[in-house]
Design a protein around this motif. Structure first.
Motif, mmCIF file in Angstrom:
data_model
loop_
_atom_site.group_PDB
_atom_site.id
_atom_site.type_symbol
_atom_site.label_atom_id
_atom_site.label_comp_id
_atom_site.label_asym_id
_atom_site.label_seq_id
_atom_site.Cartn_x
_atom_site.Cartn_y
_atom_site.Cartn_z
ATOM 1 N N GLN A 104 0.823 -1.204 0.000
ATOM 2 C CA GLN A 104 0.000 0.000 0.000
ATOM 3 C C GLN A 104 0.861 1.259 0.000
ATOM 4 O O GLN A 104 0.476 2.290 -0.554
ATOM 5 C CB GLN A 104 -0.941 0.014 1.200
ATOM 6 C CG GLN A 104 -1.985 -1.091 1.114
ATOM 7 C CD GLN A 104 -3.024 -1.014 2.201
ATOM 8 O OE1 GLN A 104 -3.025 -0.101 3.024
ATOM 9 N NE2 GLN A 104 -3.928 -1.978 2.215
ATOM 10 N N LEU A 134 0.624 3.973 -3.209
ATOM 11 C CA LEU A 134 -0.137 5.157 -2.783
ATOM 12 C C LEU A 134 -0.131 6.302 -3.806
ATOM 13 O O LEU A 134 -1.192 6.830 -4.137
ATOM 14 C CB LEU A 134 0.356 5.633 -1.407
ATOM 15 C CG LEU A 134 -0.540 6.641 -0.694
ATOM 16 C CD1 LEU A 134 -1.934 6.098 -0.483
ATOM 17 C CD2 LEU A 134 0.059 7.024 0.654
ATOM 18 N N PRO A 135 1.037 6.705 -4.356
ATOM 19 C CA PRO A 135 0.963 7.792 -5.346
ATOM 20 C C PRO A 135 0.511 7.302 -6.728
ATOM 21 O O PRO A 135 0.278 8.117 -7.602
ATOM 22 C CB PRO A 135 2.403 8.299 -5.434
ATOM 23 C CG PRO A 135 3.193 7.517 -4.469
ATOM 24 C CD PRO A 135 2.418 6.309 -4.099
ATOM 25 N N LEU A 157 -2.145 5.122 -7.274
ATOM 26 C CA LEU A 157 -3.451 4.452 -7.192
ATOM 27 C C LEU A 157 -4.259 4.644 -8.466
ATOM 28 O O LEU A 157 -5.041 3.783 -8.847
ATOM 29 C CB LEU A 157 -4.235 4.966 -5.980
ATOM 30 C CG LEU A 157 -3.799 4.384 -4.635
ATOM 31 C CD1 LEU A 157 -4.578 5.019 -3.492
ATOM 32 C CD2 LEU A 157 -3.998 2.876 -4.605
ATOM 33 N N GLY A 158 -4.050 5.787 -9.133
ATOM 34 C CA GLY A 158 -4.761 6.026 -10.388
ATOM 35 C C GLY A 158 -4.472 4.949 -11.417
ATOM 36 O O GLY A 158 -5.325 4.614 -12.237
ATOM 37 N N SER A 212 -6.062 1.251 -10.311
ATOM 38 C CA SER A 212 -7.493 1.166 -10.021
ATOM 39 C C SER A 212 -8.288 1.412 -11.290
ATOM 40 O O SER A 212 -7.749 1.794 -12.321
ATOM 41 C CB SER A 212 -7.860 2.233 -8.988
ATOM 42 O OG SER A 212 -7.593 3.516 -9.507
ATOM 43 N N GLY A 257 -11.722 4.633 -9.870
ATOM 44 C CA GLY A 257 -11.626 4.913 -8.448
ATOM 45 C C GLY A 257 -11.757 3.682 -7.568
ATOM 46 O O GLY A 257 -11.614 3.774 -6.355
ATOM 47 N N ILE A 265 -10.370 0.111 -6.195
ATOM 48 C CA ILE A 265 -9.093 -0.574 -6.037
ATOM 49 C C ILE A 265 -9.108 -1.935 -6.739
ATOM 50 O O ILE A 265 -10.094 -2.669 -6.655
ATOM 51 C CB ILE A 265 -8.817 -0.767 -4.522
ATOM 52 C CG1 ILE A 265 -8.357 0.565 -3.922
ATOM 53 C CG2 ILE A 265 -7.803 -1.860 -4.266
ATOM 54 C CD1 ILE A 265 -8.298 0.566 -2.430
ATOM 55 N N GLU A 297 -2.421 -3.953 -7.825
ATOM 56 C CA GLU A 297 -1.606 -3.300 -6.804
ATOM 57 C C GLU A 297 -0.421 -4.176 -6.420
ATOM 58 O O GLU A 297 0.721 -3.719 -6.376
ATOM 59 C CB GLU A 297 -2.453 -3.052 -5.546
ATOM 60 C CG GLU A 297 -3.022 -1.668 -5.467
ATOM 61 C CD GLU A 297 -3.491 -1.373 -4.067
ATOM 62 O OE1 GLU A 297 -2.663 -0.982 -3.239
ATOM 63 O OE2 GLU A 297 -4.687 -1.560 -3.797
#
Lengths: 331, 536
Positions: free
Chosen positions: B385, B389-390, B392-393, B396, B399, B401, B406
């Motif tokens: 995670q 984190l930076p 995530l776009g 995902s 929006g 997940i 990941e």
């Protein structure tokens, strides 16, 4: 572990399966407690195991739980809103004023939600723009919002809400399934998905665990917190509509003390009061636990004050027991 | 292979010590190559964490009046053994002997009562209390009615401070002192509790050269008083300067112990990393391309003024200066943490307005901060995670997940950095410092930046990890990434940079490259000594 090994090591994604973790979680323990209380209740009173009794029991938590979902996100993010019960009072009063001006049900609903949103925005701006601690800000607005209600209403009350407005707090969608319960269930799913399955939810956890590192990682920390205050305000407005509809009147004392029950529900659900962890399923189970306990004690004709003592002991008990247990095992 | 035997205390690959007569069980109590007995001896210590065996039957002995250096890479188990010695962790196996008698330290207080005290990397003192209160917290002299005898406490604090040549006022609050003075207070505290064993965990990490010399003198005084000292450091020069003995750990296992006089630096490094470190700065000549970033007139009301430079593709630009020269402040302004009063940043020719780190990431500029624990990583959240984190776009959809993507992204970048961890869902805080840094760098590389700013990238990490970070930095530059490296270590600046900007008191005072780039010119410009013409 040979020393000359320079190949990239492969790191497993997870060591434990999600199921194994779920079984050991706080939520599972809480579920056992809920089932235990359910069984106790059915032995304690012959009136308990009855569809309508159980349906009535849900009214003990539905309105609080609506707010508790948004509050859970806010607390996970490391903030808190203690003004929620006062937002209910102000939103309910605003609806009463609108009623006097001849508003119908659709307008009343908009006024209720709008007032909640405005109150949330006020809290949010004070916290995110001016960098004030939310616990202080919302203790202040707790007095402010309810104070405005008292100024408008004094000792009086607004009555005479339209018949169709009663649908929110007194209506049933199907058989014993109330409108409030359906709203509660829908919101549980929505908030569960938002917190656990979206980028926004991940940002909420990141902010709650370390707001500075989250900011450095490109999370718009202020925006996340602002959205959460708006949501909490909005949910308080929604709860105000349901509560006002159920009671059929507005008094400035409406919902007094509810903020503590909401926070209790959130913490009982396993949300860390210091932020960073917690889950929506936990809050849902905690809502049932609190609802069952108050209803069960009600069936036994236990007075309200004893009930709040019981809720307080329950909270301390479930929070303290696992830690005591861990300590005993270590010693 | 070499670590097949787990049954005895026989050190593997011990070059200078063989227990006489095969006395396996006595190997520990018979001190290596010396007749004296240790004050504190640990044997067969095992400590396990979920998925990781942090210590695997290690031994350590500390002798009165001697400094023992504990040497090992990040993740070797140094911090874990310190926590066991100070009662913070309980070992899962093995025994601790104090003067030959078995003891346990179930709490930090128990360790303190036994005379074991630690001076940590980040000194654990109380900013809001006075110097005297810090020295005597928990064991202040009591007067009537059990109340603290303030006058006596101050008097005794004064005496201790005088004893170590520290001149600070005993009434001053700790937050008003510099880091070096805080260390002196910590040492005074160690003296005040009649410590027999003093653990110094990287005590010189934040000190200037002069302060380090003063610390050495103090260590000599402590030795003269017969205290046993455990000294943990990554700097070989200081280990050779002050240690009498060494103990080497690697990957949670005991490797060797002996006397400093009988070993040289190359042998120590070899034991520590398990391989010879021949080249410390692997700077490869990268092809330097077009301009990627141009900064014009960046200024801040108090921190820095008129910063101008351009950065090219594949270039490593060093920023050198003394602590407080405004380098980090400028970098944080460049990525939108603080607001510049004026200035323009162009990325690949386009003006980019950067008001937040999110804007900086969009513009392709990322920043690896100096303060890993507070700004770099969210230590309570899992590795994967943190990495995503930076980004995530990217992992995902609308929006929502997507966990599999990941994990895939996190796996890709952590593997490139050779991260060592039990699993990708363990919290970053459970990793060693070097591995935490790898997670932070992986996080930023996963955003596929154009410019990566590394602020003191190797501070507080060991030689092996340092070399890995340097190696990786060169590799990145070779792949066309532009690197800005803020560093206060001259060898690192000289070894890694194509070009160096020197800052002093918030201003750029020199830009050096090629033959102008020498230790002397760097120091001269940074300190403002006899700077005539400023090199352009």
């Amino acid at each position: 572990m040979s020393m000359a090994d320079h190949r990239p090591r492969s790191i497993p994604d997870q060591l434990t399966t999600p199921l194994a973790r779920a079984l050991k979680s706080w939520e599972s323990l809480l579920l056992v407690v809920a089932i235990g209380i359910f069984i106790l209740n059915s032995f304690a009173s012959p009136y308990f195991l009855n569809a309508w009794s159980l349906s009535d029991a849900t009214f003990n938590f539905t309105e609080k739980a609506m707010i508790a979902f948004a509050m859970a996100l806010l607390i996970v993010a490391g903030e808190i809103d203690l003004s929620v019960a006062s937002i209910i009072a102000l939103a309910s009063t605003a609806m009463g004023v609108a009623l006097q001006l001849g508003a119908g049900t659709p307008v009343l609903v908009l006024v209720g939600l709008g007032t909640g949103l405005l109150c949330g925005a006020f809290n949010g701006v004070l916290v995110t723009r001016f960098g004030l601690p939310s616990i202080v800000v919302t203790i202040g607005t707790m007095s402010l919002f309810r104070g405005i209600s008292y100024i408008i209403l004094g000792d009086g009350a607004f009555r005479g809400y339209p018949a169709d407005f009663a649908w929110f707090g007194q209506g049933y969608v199907f058989w014993v399934i109330s409108v409030e319960f359906v709203i509660f269930a829908l919101l549980a799913v929505v908030y569960g998905v938002v917190l656990h399955k979206t980028n926004f939810g991940r940002a909420v956890y990141a902010v709650g665990n370390n707001a500075t590192a989250a900011l450095f990682s490109g999370i718009r920390v202020g925006r996340v917190k602002m959205i959460l205050f708006l949501l909490t305000g909005l949910m308080s407005g929604l709860a105000a509509i349901c509560l006002t509809s159920r009671l059929g009147s507005t008094r400035p004392s409406i919902g007094t003390g509810m903020e503590l029950e909401v926070v209790t529900m959130v913490v009982l659900g396993g949300v860390n009061i210091l932020g960073g962890s917690g889950s929506i399923p936990g809050v849902v189970i905690a809502a049932f636990v609190m609802g069952l306990v108050t209803f069960g004690l009600g069936l036994l004709n236990v007075p309200g004050i004893v009930m709040s003592i019981f809720i307080g002991l329950l909270l301390i008990g479930v929070i303290a027991l696992p830690r005591l247990w861990a300590k005993l095992r270590r010693a | 292979m070499k670590d097949g035997a787990h049954w005895g205390a026989i050190p593997r690959a011990v070059p200078f010590f063989r227990p006489a007569g095969g006395g396996i069980m006595q190997a520990m109590t018979n001190s290596p190559a010396s007749g004296e007995t240790p004050v504190l001896a640990l044997d067969q210590i095992v400590k396990e964490f979920p998925g990781v065996r942090a210590l695997d039957g290690v031994q350590l002995a500390l002798y009165p009046g001697e400094v023992t250096a504990l040497i090992g890479e990040n993740g070797a188990g140094k911090s874990t053994i310190v926590k066991i010695l100070t009662g913070i962790y309980q070992p899962d196996g093995g025994d601790i002997r104090l003067d030959g008698a078995p003891v346990r330290f179930p709490t930090a207080q128990a360790a303190a009562d036994a005379g074991v005290t630690a001076i940590h990397q980040e000194t654990v003192l109380f900013d809001e209390l006075s110097v005297a209160e810090n020295i005597f917290l928990g064991h202040a002299p009591k007067g009537k009615f059990g109340l603290i005898d303030t006058a006596r406490m101050k008097r005794e604090a004064r005496a201790i401070l005088d004893g170590i040549g520290a001149s600070m006022d005993v009434d001053v609050r700790l937050r008003d002192l510099g880091i070096a003075s805080k260390h002196l207070v910590a040492i005074s505290r160690a003296l005040s509790i009649e410590a027999r064993v003093v653990i110094m965990d990287e005590p010189t990490a934040a000190l200037s050269q002069k302060e380090i010399e003063e610390l050495y003198e103090l260590v000599d005084q402590l030795k003269a008083q017969g205290k046993a000292i455990l000294f943990i450091s990554h700097k070989f020069d200081e280990i050779f300067r002050i240690a009498d003995r060494y103990t080497v750990f690697r990957d949670g296992q005991f490797v060797a112990a002996g006397k400093m006089a009988e070993i040289d630096e190359a042998q120590l490094v070899q034991m520590m990393v398990g391989r010879a470190v021949d080249q410390i700065f692997p700077k490869r000549a990268a092809r330097i391309g077009d301009e990627v970033l141009k900064v014009v007139g960046y200024s801040h009301p108090t921190e820095f003024e008129d910063i101008n430079f351009s950065l090219k593709r594949g270039e490593i630009l060093g920023f050198y200066g003394l602590v407080g020269a405004g380098r980090s402040e400028f970098m944080q302004s460049l990525i939108g943490i603080t607001k510049p009063s004026k200035g323009v940043a162009r990325v690949a020719g386009d003006i980019r307005v950067i008001r937040s780190p999110a804007d900086a990431i969009d513009a392709g500029i990322v920043y690896v901060p100096e303060d890993r624990g507070k700004q770099g990583a969210i230590t309570t959240m899992p590795i994967f995670q943190n990495v995503t984190l930076p980004s995530l776009g990217k992992t995902s959809k609308n929006g929502f997940i997507r966990l599999a993507e990941e994990f895939a992204l996190a796996r890709e970048y952590t593997q490139r950095l050779d991260l060592r961890a039990a699993s990708l869902d363990t919290p970053v805080g459970s990793l060693s410092g070097g591995n935490q840094q790898k997670v932070v760098i992986a996080k930023w590389l996963a955003t596929q930046p154009k410019v990566i700013i590394l602020d003191e990238p190797t501070k507080g990490i060991d030689i092996g990890s340092k070399a890995a970070v340097h190696d990786f930095m060169s590799e990145l530059a070779g792949q066309g990434l532009s690197v800005i490296m803020v560093s206060s270590e001259i060898p690192e600046i000289l070894g890694m940079s194509d070009r160096v900007i020197v800052m002093r008191e918030g201003r750029m005072v020199a830009e050096l490259a090629g033959d102008d780039l020498t230790p002397e010119t760097l120091v001269r410009h940074a300190a403002g000594i006899g700077s005539k013409g400023e090199a352009a």
